[in-house]
Design a protein around this motif. Structure first.
Motif, PDB file in Angstrom:
ATOM      1  N   THR A   1     -44.472 -20.816 -17.413  1.00  0.00           N
ATOM      2  CA  THR A   1     -44.686 -22.014 -16.592  1.00  0.00           C
ATOM      3  C   THR A   1     -45.993 -21.952 -15.813  1.00  0.00           C
TER       4      THR A   1
ATOM      5  N   SER B   1     -40.792 -21.058 -10.283  1.00  0.00           N
ATOM      6  CA  SER B   1     -40.764 -22.033 -11.380  1.00  0.00           C
ATOM      7  C   SER B   1     -40.247 -23.386 -10.905  1.00  0.00           C
ATOM      8  N   THR B   2     -39.267 -23.366 -10.008  1.00  0.00           N
ATOM      9  CA  THR B   2     -38.726 -24.618  -9.458  1.00  0.00           C
ATOM     10  C   THR B   2     -39.795 -25.389  -8.694  1.00  0.00           C
TER      11      THR B   2
ATOM     12  N   ILE C   1     -43.170 -25.029  -9.002  1.00  0.00           N
ATOM     13  CA  ILE C   1     -44.263 -25.405  -9.898  1.00  0.00           C
ATOM     14  C   ILE C   1     -43.902 -26.603 -10.774  1.00  0.00           C
ATOM     15  N   THR C   2     -42.674 -26.617 -11.284  1.00  0.00           N
ATOM     16  CA  THR C   2     -42.261 -27.694 -12.196  1.00  0.00           C
ATOM     17  C   THR C   2     -41.801 -28.940 -11.452  1.00  0.00           C
ATOM     18  N   ASP C   3     -41.749 -28.851 -10.124  1.00  0.00           N
ATOM     19  CA  ASP C   3     -41.451 -30.019  -9.283  1.00  0.00           C
ATOM     20  C   ASP C   3     -40.107 -30.666  -9.667  1.00  0.00           C
ATOM     21  N   THR C   4     -39.103 -29.814  -9.898  1.00  0.00           N
ATOM     22  CA  THR C   4     -37.812 -30.310 -10.381  1.00  0.00           C
ATOM     23  C   THR C   4     -36.876 -30.761  -9.255  1.00  0.00           C
TER      24      THR C   4
ATOM     25  N   SER D   1     -40.038 -28.722  -3.973  1.00  0.00           N
ATOM     26  CA  SER D   1     -40.969 -29.483  -4.807  1.00  0.00           C
ATOM     27  C   SER D   1     -42.301 -28.760  -4.843  1.00  0.00           C
ATOM     28  N   LYS D   2     -43.265 -29.322  -5.555  1.00  0.00           N
ATOM     29  CA  LYS D   2     -44.580 -28.702  -5.642  1.00  0.00           C
ATOM     30  C   LYS D   2     -45.317 -28.729  -4.302  1.00  0.00           C
TER      31      LYS D   2
END
Length: 318
Positions: free
Chosen positions: A26, A241-242, A244-247, A276-277
């Motif tokens: 990622t 990862s959460t 960075i991926t803005d999930t 979030s990012k």
């Protein structure tokens, strides 16, 4: 181009996070930051990781460095550096020596990566989160500790194993201190969508034993193998990862509170947030029964006492 820097990259947690994160594919670059005398060790780690990543066709760039300029343009800077906890040690025993390290790094991050999010893994993590916040001068939404994310995952796993059901059917959360004063939110735990208190009428669950096991998990692992490794590393990689991926997942991390939960102010504790990012997008309001609320406030008192002592020693005035 997504870049993440890891300070303390040659330690057990730092190098494992780097490898786990690289495998997640990622990020584009991971800066393996280390002290000047440890850079060659970091370089050796990157060579070893490259060999492994080649087997999975992953092209993440790994950069060993002791130059703060290499932090520039990092989306996230993870601080794992510090004295590791040994068997029998309380996380609070590490507070002052580790605070000096976290303070130094947080100040450098503010200079070289002012737009980054600081993620703190150094123990005692709730105290160190506040130290990083004060030293960096960042907005509180951009300074996050790993908090109770791993604790929550552990409790979820314990319930799953105890009941012999898939872990996806267990929804539970731990808040408060990442330490002896963690607070499992049993009142809002559900098993297969059924509140725990109703589920227990049909199935005998030794909740006290599970909670005691949770609180002693770290020391149990340390006593048997010398250090916790895979659990923290995967949990931290998951947080990165959460972000960075803005999930916008809701995960339990340590952040500075201004009365959002149980009227607790001026201390960093583990609470559920939307990640979030941009960092903490929202602190999620939670329901606690009277016992849990009291335990949460007691955790705040314990963490605040240590935090105040550390901040005073570092000459920060509240």
């Amino acid at each position: 181009m997504v870049k993440v820097s890891i300070m303390g990259s040659t330690g057990i947690i730092g190098k494992n996070v780097a490898f786990t994160l690289a495998r997640a594919d990622t990020v584009d670059e991971i800066v393996m930051f280390a002290r000047a005398e440890s850079v060659e060790k970091a370089r050796g780690e990157t060579f070893d990781m490259y060999d492994a990543l080649a087997a999975e066709d992953i092209d993440c760039k790994l950069t060993p460095s002791s130059d703060y300029n290499d932090l520039t343009n990092s989306a996230i800077v993870l601080i794992t550096a510090g004295t590791p906890r040994e068997e029998g040690m309380n996380r609070r025993d590490l507070a002052l020596p580790n605070a000096k390290i976290v303070e130094k790094y947080a100040k450098e991050i503010a200079v070289h990566a002012p737009d980054s999010i600081i993620l703190v893994a150094t123990n005692p993590v709730d105290v160190m989160t506040t130290v990083a916040l004060k030293a960096s001068g960042f907005d509180k939404r951009k300074v996050i500790g790993i908090g109770n994310h791993l604790d929550s995952l552990r409790l979820k796993t314990y319930f799953s194993a105890f009941l012999g059901i898939n872990s996806s059917e267990v929804h539970t959360r731990v808040v408060g201190e990442h330490g002896d004063h963690m607070v499992p939110l049993l009142s809002s735990t559900t098993i297969g969508g059924i509140p725990l208190k109703y589920f227990m009428k049909e199935v005998e669950i030794d909740v006290v034993r599970l909670v005691n096991r949770l609180k002693n998990a770290g020391n149990t692992i340390i006593s048997k193998k010398g250090a916790t490794e895979y659990g923290p590393s995967f949990a931290i990689s998951n947080l990165i990862s959460t972000i960075i991926t803005d999930t916008h997942k809701i995960l339990t991390v340590s952040c500075y509170l201004d009365g959002e939960i149980a009227d607790v102010n001026g201390v960093s504790l583990g609470v559920p947030v939307v990640l979030s990012k941009k960092g903490v997008a929202m602190i999620v309001p939670i329901h606690m029964n009277d016992f849990e609320r009291q335990e949460f406030r007691e955790a705040a008192g314990v963490v605040r006492e240590t935090t105040d002592e550390v901040l005073e020693s570092l000459n920060y005035k509240e």
